[in-house]
Write a protein that holds these residues in place. Structure first.
Motif: not given
Length: 431
Positions: A21-30, A36-44, A73-77
Motif C-alpha cells: 500500500g505504498i502511495r506513488y501518486a495522489e488520489p486521482p479524484f476531485g 495525469a497522475p501526480v507523483p508523491v513522495d510518501d512513506a510510513g 494509486l499504491t504499489l507493493n514491494v
C-alpha cells in the motif's frame, strides 16, 4: 516489523519482507480526476494493501471497491530479507481487461518469487472509464500513465528495498501484458515478461462512442453506466465479448531488439471466459468470424473442434498475437501453457508459486482444482524460469522444444492475416 528507511512493512516469512500500500501518486479524484497522475513522495506504515480502483468486480480473495475509496494509486514491494542485494526487480502489472482486478489478488502475492531471489513490485492503476475512457480536454490512457508513474517510482526508490534499478523486468498477463509492452516502449527496462498479450487497442472514435453513454458524475456512476453499456451489447462484434476499454492507440508497440523478452500463451485461452459466462458463443461460426474480421478460410480450419468458437476466439485475441510478437522480436523465448484446463490466467498462479491461493476456497479454481505433486513441480519450474530470466535474460530452458503438428496446423491458416487493426466496432445504445 521490519524497516527500510521510513517504510514500515512486515515479515511475511523467515526470508521475505513485504511493504504494502505504498502511495506513488495522489488520489486521482476531485480536481485531479481524469488528469495525469501526480507523483508523491510518501512513506510510513506499509503493512496493508491500499484501496483498489473503481470497479464492480468481486474476485476471489480480493478486496472490493467501495464509493469513497480514493487513495487507489499504491504499489507493493516484496523483497528478500536475507541481505541488502542488489536483487533483480520484477515490476508486474495485473490483468483484467483494463476494467477490473487489483494487485491485492492472491495470485499476485510476491512472496515465493522474493524468496527465490527477486524484488517484486505490483501496483494498482485506474481502470475502466476512469483509466481509459475518453474525456475531452484530458489525457487518454490514464491507466497507462499511472503504471508509468509507478515504474518511475521503482527506478527512484527500489534501491532502498535491495532492488537493482538497473536490472528491471516489466511483466504482466493479459491487459497487464499489453501494458508491459507500452511501458517497455516508454521507459528504459532490461527485460519484458508478457503472458497472453491481447491484440486489443482502440480507436479514438470508438472511445468517443463509448463515452457518450457513460455517466461521469461520480466514479460509482461511471462504473454502473459502463456495466450497463457492456450488458447492452447484443449484436455486432461486442455482442460476443463486450470489452469496452483499453489503450487508445494505432497498434501495440513492438519490442525493441535490445530488450530481452519472455512470452507465453495458454492453449485454450477463451475457455475461461466461456466457463464464467462473459463470452457469448455464436450460433453461426462463419458469421462470428466475419463480424470479428476473421477470414472464412481461418474459420473453416476450426470447424472440426467441438469448442470451435472458444478456440477460434482465443487464438485470434491472444495466442496468435503473442506468438507474432515473439517472432518479430527475433530472439524472444516463447512458451505455451498446456496443462489442463490451460485457459486464460491458469498459468499465473504457477509462475508466482501461489497454487493454494488460486481461488479454490471460493468454489472456482483458476487451475481447475487442488494442486498435487505434479502441479507443484511444474510451478517450481515456471517460477525458477521467471527468476532466472529476470536475473540473466535466460529462463534456463534446455533441450529441444517441439510443439508438434497440431500447433503448426492451428497456426498455418493465420499466415498473412492482419491482426493489427485497432478496435473500431459499433456501440449499441442502452435501451
Amino acid at each position: 516489523m521490519t524497516r527500510r528507511g521510513q517504510f514500515r512493512g512486515r515479515a511475511v516469512d523467515a526470508g521475505v519482507d513485504a511493504f504494502l500500500g505504498i502511495r506513488y501518486a495522489e488520489p486521482p479524484f476531485g480536481a485531479r480526476r481524469f488528469a495525469a497522475p501526480v507523483p508523491v513522495d510518501d512513506a510510513g506504515d506499509c503493512r496493508e494493501f491500499g484501496p483498489i480502483a473503481p470497479q464492480s468486480a468481486r474476485l476471489p480473495g480480493a478486496p472490493v471497491w467501495r464509493p469513497g475509496d480514493e487513495d487507489v494509486l499504491t504499489l507493493n514491494v516484496w523483497t528478500p530479507s536475507t541481505s541488502d542485494g542488489p536483487w533483480p526487480v520484477l515490476f508486474y502489472v495485473h490483468g483484467g481487461a483494463y476494467t477490473f482486478g487489483s494487485s491485492a489478488q492472491p495470485d499476485y502475492d510476491g512472496t515465493a518469487l522474493a524468496r527465490a531471489g527477486l524484488v517484486v513490485v505490483t501496483c494498482n492503476y485506474r481502470l475502466g472509464f476512469e483509466g481509459f475512457g475518453h474525456v475531452a480536454g484530458h489525457p487518454d490512457n490514464r491507466g497507462l500513465l499511472d503504471q508509468r508513474a509507478a515504474l518511475r517510482w521503482v527506478r527512484d526508490n527500489i534501491e532502498a528495498f535491495g532492488g537493482d534499478p538497473d536490472n528491471v523486468t516489466v511483466g504482466g498477463q493479459s491487459a497487464g501484458a499489453g501494458s508491459a509492452l507500452f511501458l517497455a516502449a516508454w521507459e528504459p527496462v532490461r527485460r519484458v515478461i508478457a503472458h497472453s498479450v491481447p491484440n486489443r487497442v482502440y480507436t479514438p472514435g470508438f472511445a468517443r462512442r463509448v463515452a457518450e453513454w457513460i455517466d461521469t458524475a461520480t466514479p460509482g456512476s461511471a462504473v454502473a453506466s459502463a456495466d450497463a453499456l457492456a450488458a447492452a451489447q447484443r449484436t455486432g462484434p461486442l455482442g460476443y465479448d463486450p470489452v469496452l476499454f483499453g489503450p487508445v492507440a494505432d497498434a501495440l508497440p513492438p519490442l525493441a531488439p535490445d530488450v530481452d523478452a519472455l512470452l507465453c500463451h495458454t492453449d485454450v485461452e477463451y475457455a475461461l471466459f466461456d466457463a464464467v459466462g462473459t463470452f457469448r458463443p455464436p450460433a453461426d461460426l462463419r458469421e462470428f468470424g466475419r463480424e470479428w474480421g476473421i477470414p472464412d478460410h481461418v474459420v473453416a480450419a476450426y470447424e472440426h473442434f467441438e469448442d470451435a468458437p472458444v478456440r477460434l476466439a482465443g487464438d485470434f485475441v491472444f495466442a496468435e498475437p503473442t506468438t507474432r510478437i515473439a517472432e518479430a522480436h527475433g530472439r524472444a523465448f516463447l512458451a505455451r501453457f498446456t496443462r489442463p484446463p490451460a485457459w486464460h490466467t491458469a498459468d499465473v498462479p504457477f509462475s508466482f508459486g501461489n497454487l493454494d491461493g488460486a481461488g479454490q476456497e471460493e468454489g472456482f479454481s483458476l487451475i481447475g482444482g487442488p494442486a498435487g505433486d505434479d502441479e507443484r513441480a511444474l510451478s517450481r519450474r515456471m517460477l525458477r524460469a521467471w527468476v532466472d530470466f529476470c536475473t540473466t535474460g535466460d529462463p534456463g530452458w534446455t533441450g529441444v522444444r517441439h510443439w508438434g503438428d497440431e500447433v503448426a496446423a492451428r497456426r498455418e491458416p493465420w499466415r498473412g492475416v492482419d491482426l493489427s487493426a485497432p478496435v473500431d466496432h459499433p456501440v449499441q445504445p442502452v435501451s
